[in-house]
Write a protein that holds these residues in place. Structure first.
Motif, short mmCIF file in Angstrom:
data_model
loop_
_atom_site.label_atom_id
_atom_site.label_comp_id
_atom_site.label_asym_id
_atom_site.label_seq_id
_atom_site.Cartn_x
_atom_site.Cartn_y
_atom_site.Cartn_z
N SER A 1 2.22 -6.62 7.47
CA SER A 1 2.27 -6.32 6.04
C SER A 1 0.84 -6.20 5.51
CB SER A 1 3.00 -7.43 5.28
OG SER A 1 2.31 -8.66 5.38
N ALA A 2 0.74 -5.69 4.31
CA ALA A 2 -0.55 -5.60 3.63
C ALA A 2 -0.29 -5.72 2.13
CB ALA A 2 -1.24 -4.27 3.94
N ASP A 3 -1.19 -6.41 1.46
CA ASP A 3 -1.05 -6.57 0.02
C ASP A 3 -2.41 -6.82 -0.62
OD1 ASP A 3 -1.50 -9.15 0.92
OD2 ASP A 3 0.38 -9.96 0.19
N VAL B 1 -7.90 -6.22 -0.07
CA VAL B 1 -6.60 -6.02 0.58
C VAL B 1 -6.55 -6.94 1.78
CG1 VAL B 1 -5.16 -4.41 1.89
CG2 VAL B 1 -6.26 -3.66 -0.22
N ILE C 1 -4.61 -7.65 5.21
CA ILE C 1 -3.74 -7.07 6.22
C ILE C 1 -3.28 -8.21 7.12
CG2 ILE C 1 -3.58 -5.44 8.14
CD1 ILE C 1 -5.86 -3.85 6.73
N PRO D 1 -7.28 -0.09 -3.60
CA PRO D 1 -6.28 -0.78 -2.79
C PRO D 1 -4.97 -0.02 -2.69
CG PRO D 1 -6.76 -2.01 -4.80
CD PRO D 1 -7.71 -0.88 -4.75
N LEU E 1 -2.99 0.76 0.77
CA LEU E 1 -1.62 0.30 0.97
C LEU E 1 -0.67 1.45 1.25
CD1 LEU E 1 -1.43 -2.48 -1.77
CD2 LEU E 1 -1.75 -2.79 0.70
N SER F 1 1.43 2.11 4.76
CA SER F 1 2.90 2.13 4.75
C SER F 1 3.46 3.49 5.17
CB SER F 1 3.43 1.75 3.38
OG SER F 1 3.10 2.76 2.44
#
Length: 123
Positions: A53-55, A85, A87, A114, A118, A122
């Motif tokens: 995931s990444a946020d 970000v 990861i 960012p 993202l 994705s």
């Protein structure tokens, strides 16, 4: 291929450049199979299937700038304190930082956009 620049604050640019972190060597490149992160002379390549995931996240001011680790699970390539970000990897990976072996499962990177990073991760 998508290339996202690593953000560097103006006052840190001369210091980071001493370690090779110029504008042309500070980026995240997203390819179909890999994500390559280059920050000066430092470069890591992560298979995309290892990214869980990444946020958008934060990096504490006392965490510092440059190439950072907590020697447990975090690796930071920090040219600015925000935006950041994170990861998150499916499992820990090995790397070397200044020749010292480390393990990390979370990669923190400062970026101007960012949302673009993202979206590229994705897609």
């Amino acid at each position: 291929m998508t290339r996202i620049p690593i953000k560097r604050v103006t006052w840190a640019i001369p210091v980071l450049a001493l370690f090779g972190a110029t504008a042309s060597r500070s980026y995240i490149q997203i390819d179909p199979d890999t994500v390559t992160v280059r920050f000066g002379w430092y470069r890591i390549v992560i298979p995309r299937e290892h990214i869980a995931s990444a946020d958008v996240d934060t990096w504490p001011w006392f965490g510092g700038y440059g190439w950072r680790t907590d020697f447990r699970r975090k690796l930071g390539l920090i040219g600015a304190l925000d935006p950041i970000v994170r990861i998150h990897l499916a499992e820990p990976r090995r790397a070397r930082l200044l020749g010292i072996p480390i393990r990390y499962q979370e990669l923190y990177v400062s970026v101007d956009s960012p949302g673009a990073l993202l979206a590229a991760l994705s897609g």
